[in-house]
Write a protein that holds these residues in place. Structure first.
Motif, PDB file in Angstrom:
ATOM      1  N   PRO A   1      -0.473   3.868  -8.125  1.00  0.00           N
ATOM      2  CA  PRO A   1      -1.177   5.136  -8.302  1.00  0.00           C
ATOM      3  C   PRO A   1      -0.454   6.005  -9.318  1.00  0.00           C
ATOM      4  CG  PRO A   1      -0.775   4.671  -5.983  1.00  0.00           C
ATOM      5  CD  PRO A   1      -0.055   3.636  -6.779  1.00  0.00           C
ATOM      6  N   SER A   2      -1.188   6.782 -10.063  1.00  0.00           N
ATOM      7  CA  SER A   2      -0.557   7.634 -11.077  1.00  0.00           C
ATOM      8  C   SER A   2      -0.559   9.099 -10.686  1.00  0.00           C
ATOM      9  CB  SER A   2      -1.277   7.456 -12.420  1.00  0.00           C
ATOM     10  OG  SER A   2      -2.634   7.798 -12.276  1.00  0.00           O
ATOM     11  N   THR A   3      -1.039   9.433  -9.508  1.00  0.00           N
ATOM     12  CA  THR A   3      -1.015  10.814  -9.040  1.00  0.00           C
ATOM     13  C   THR A   3      -0.433  10.850  -7.632  1.00  0.00           C
ATOM     14  OG1 THR A   3      -3.183  10.719  -8.015  1.00  0.00           O
ATOM     15  CG2 THR A   3      -3.115  11.322 -10.361  1.00  0.00           C
ATOM     16  N   THR A   4       0.011  12.029  -7.231  1.00  0.00           N
ATOM     17  CA  THR A   4       0.555  12.180  -5.890  1.00  0.00           C
ATOM     18  C   THR A   4      -0.489  11.803  -4.843  1.00  0.00           C
ATOM     19  OG1 THR A   4       2.005  13.923  -6.676  1.00  0.00           O
ATOM     20  CG2 THR A   4       1.657  13.810  -4.303  1.00  0.00           C
ATOM     21  N   ALA A   5      -1.759  12.126  -5.089  1.00  0.00           N
ATOM     22  CA  ALA A   5      -2.830  11.792  -4.145  1.00  0.00           C
ATOM     23  C   ALA A   5      -2.925  10.286  -3.936  1.00  0.00           C
ATOM     24  CB  ALA A   5      -4.156  12.340  -4.646  1.00  0.00           C
ATOM     25  N   TYR A   7      -0.642   8.289  -3.410  1.00  0.00           N
ATOM     26  CA  TYR A   7       0.381   7.832  -2.477  1.00  0.00           C
ATOM     27  C   TYR A   7       0.081   8.270  -1.053  1.00  0.00           C
ATOM     28  CZ  TYR A   7       2.814   6.489  -6.626  1.00  0.00           C
ATOM     29  OH  TYR A   7       3.118   5.884  -7.811  1.00  0.00           O
ATOM     30  N   ALA A   8      -1.167   8.602  -0.773  1.00  0.00           N
ATOM     31  CA  ALA A   8      -1.547   9.069   0.556  1.00  0.00           C
ATOM     32  C   ALA A   8      -1.284   8.009   1.622  1.00  0.00           C
ATOM     33  CB  ALA A   8      -3.017   9.491   0.569  1.00  0.00           C
ATOM     34  N   GLY A   9      -1.285   6.731   1.259  1.00  0.00           N
ATOM     35  CA  GLY A   9      -1.037   5.666   2.210  1.00  0.00           C
ATOM     36  C   GLY A   9       0.428   5.318   2.360  1.00  0.00           C
ATOM     37  N   PHE A  10       1.319   6.162   1.849  1.00  0.00           N
ATOM     38  CA  PHE A  10       2.758   5.909   1.889  1.00  0.00           C
ATOM     39  C   PHE A  10       3.468   7.084   2.546  1.00  0.00           C
ATOM     40  CE2 PHE A  10       1.179   3.344  -1.516  1.00  0.00           C
ATOM     41  CZ  PHE A  10       1.969   2.212  -1.532  1.00  0.00           C
ATOM     42  N   SER A  11       4.633   6.817   3.106  1.00  0.00           N
ATOM     43  CA  SER A  11       5.457   7.900   3.637  1.00  0.00           C
ATOM     44  C   SER A  11       6.812   7.879   2.936  1.00  0.00           C
ATOM     45  CB  SER A  11       5.644   7.759   5.151  1.00  0.00           C
ATOM     46  OG  SER A  11       6.267   6.536   5.461  1.00  0.00           O
ATOM     47  N   THR A  12       7.374   9.051   2.710  1.00  0.00           N
ATOM     48  CA  THR A  12       8.695   9.166   2.111  1.00  0.00           C
ATOM     49  C   THR A  12       9.735   8.698   3.119  1.00  0.00           C
ATOM     50  OG1 THR A  12       7.955  11.051   0.804  1.00  0.00           O
ATOM     51  CG2 THR A  12      10.325  10.787   1.059  1.00  0.00           C
ATOM     52  N   ILE A  13      10.702   7.914   2.635  1.00  0.00           N
ATOM     53  CA  ILE A  13      11.764   7.405   3.505  1.00  0.00           C
ATOM     54  C   ILE A  13      13.114   7.637   2.845  1.00  0.00           C
ATOM     55  CG2 ILE A  13      10.306   5.678   4.629  1.00  0.00           C
ATOM     56  CD1 ILE A  13      11.588   3.562   2.769  1.00  0.00           C
ATOM     57  N   SER A  14      14.175   7.476   3.613  1.00  0.00           N
ATOM     58  CA  SER A  14      15.532   7.575   3.070  1.00  0.00           C
ATOM     59  C   SER A  14      15.986   6.193   2.600  1.00  0.00           C
ATOM     60  CB  SER A  14      16.497   8.102   4.126  1.00  0.00           C
ATOM     61  OG  SER A  14      16.656   7.144   5.148  1.00  0.00           O
ATOM     62  N   PHE A  68      17.232   3.678  -8.488  1.00  0.00           N
ATOM     63  CA  PHE A  68      16.090   4.461  -8.011  1.00  0.00           C
ATOM     64  C   PHE A  68      16.584   5.507  -7.024  1.00  0.00           C
ATOM     65  CE2 PHE A  68      14.108   0.467  -9.385  1.00  0.00           C
ATOM     66  CZ  PHE A  68      13.153   0.977 -10.254  1.00  0.00           C
ATOM     67  N   ARG A  69      15.932   6.689  -7.030  1.00  0.00           N
ATOM     68  CA  ARG A  69      16.422   7.821  -6.247  1.00  0.00           C
ATOM     69  C   ARG A  69      15.452   8.314  -5.184  1.00  0.00           C
ATOM     70  NH1 ARG A  69      17.256  12.055 -10.501  1.00  0.00           N
ATOM     71  NH2 ARG A  69      17.709  13.278  -8.669  1.00  0.00           N
ATOM     72  N   PHE A  70      14.166   7.927  -5.285  1.00  0.00           N
ATOM     73  CA  PHE A  70      13.153   8.371  -4.347  1.00  0.00           C
ATOM     74  C   PHE A  70      12.467   7.127  -3.795  1.00  0.00           C
ATOM     75  CE2 PHE A  70      13.768  11.597  -7.562  1.00  0.00           C
ATOM     76  CZ  PHE A  70      13.956  12.744  -6.797  1.00  0.00           C
ATOM     77  N   PHE A  71      12.156   7.133  -2.488  1.00  0.00           N
ATOM     78  CA  PHE A  71      11.669   5.926  -1.853  1.00  0.00           C
ATOM     79  C   PHE A  71      10.443   6.213  -0.988  1.00  0.00           C
ATOM     80  CE2 PHE A  71      16.332   6.068  -1.982  1.00  0.00           C
ATOM     81  CZ  PHE A  71      16.543   5.139  -2.987  1.00  0.00           C
ATOM     82  N   VAL A  72       9.482   5.294  -1.007  1.00  0.00           N
ATOM     83  CA  VAL A  72       8.304   5.397  -0.151  1.00  0.00           C
ATOM     84  C   VAL A  72       8.028   4.038   0.479  1.00  0.00           C
ATOM     85  CG1 VAL A  72       7.251   7.291  -1.463  1.00  0.00           C
ATOM     86  CG2 VAL A  72       6.607   4.935  -1.982  1.00  0.00           C
ATOM     87  N   SER A  73       7.360   4.096   1.627  1.00  0.00           N
ATOM     88  CA  SER A  73       7.000   2.893   2.366  1.00  0.00           C
ATOM     89  C   SER A  73       5.548   2.997   2.781  1.00  0.00           C
ATOM     90  CB  SER A  73       7.896   2.770   3.602  1.00  0.00           C
ATOM     91  OG  SER A  73       7.609   1.593   4.307  1.00  0.00           O
ATOM     92  N   PRO A  74       4.819   1.872   2.782  1.00  0.00           N
ATOM     93  CA  PRO A  74       3.437   1.932   3.272  1.00  0.00           C
ATOM     94  C   PRO A  74       3.396   2.377   4.731  1.00  0.00           C
ATOM     95  CG  PRO A  74       3.894  -0.166   2.215  1.00  0.00           C
ATOM     96  CD  PRO A  74       5.203   0.543   2.348  1.00  0.00           C
ATOM     97  N   LEU A  75       2.441   3.210   5.063  1.00  0.00           N
ATOM     98  CA  LEU A  75       2.266   3.610   6.454  1.00  0.00           C
ATOM     99  C   LEU A  75       1.667   2.455   7.233  1.00  0.00           C
ATOM    100  CD1 LEU A  75       0.716   7.170   5.981  1.00  0.00           C
ATOM    101  CD2 LEU A  75       3.038   6.631   6.668  1.00  0.00           C
ATOM    102  N   GLY A  76       2.026   2.341   8.470  1.00  0.00           N
ATOM    103  CA  GLY A  76       1.383   1.306   9.258  1.00  0.00           C
ATOM    104  C   GLY A  76       2.241   0.584  10.159  1.00  0.00           C
TER     105      GLY A  76
END
Length: 76
Positions: A1-5, A7-14, A68-76
């Protein structure tokens, strides 16, 4: 995805929550001109390993411990 919207199916993680298949970003997700990698685990020294394109030469796919400094994971 190229917009923040997109990434709606992802959650920010550490970093400590990374699992293979999670995404890493150089800048916050949705930022212009971002660099994205797919986390695949760690090497024998505990360094994070990522699959990503370097762009040099064109579309060269590599596996390394890119910072890489920011991380996301698929929700689910």
């Amino acid at each position: 995805p190229s917009t923040t919207a997109g990434y709606a199916g992802f959650s920010t993680i550490s970093r400590s929550q990374l699992k293979p298949g999670d995404l890493g970003f150089k800048k916050p997700p949705g930022a212009e001109d971002n660099h994205i990698g797919i986390y695949i685990g760690t090497d024998e020294n505990g360094n994070d390993l990522w699959v990503h394109c370097t762009g040099q030469p064109v579309n060269n796919v590599v596996v390394n411990s890119y910072g890489f400094r920011f991380f996301v994971s698929p929700l689910g």
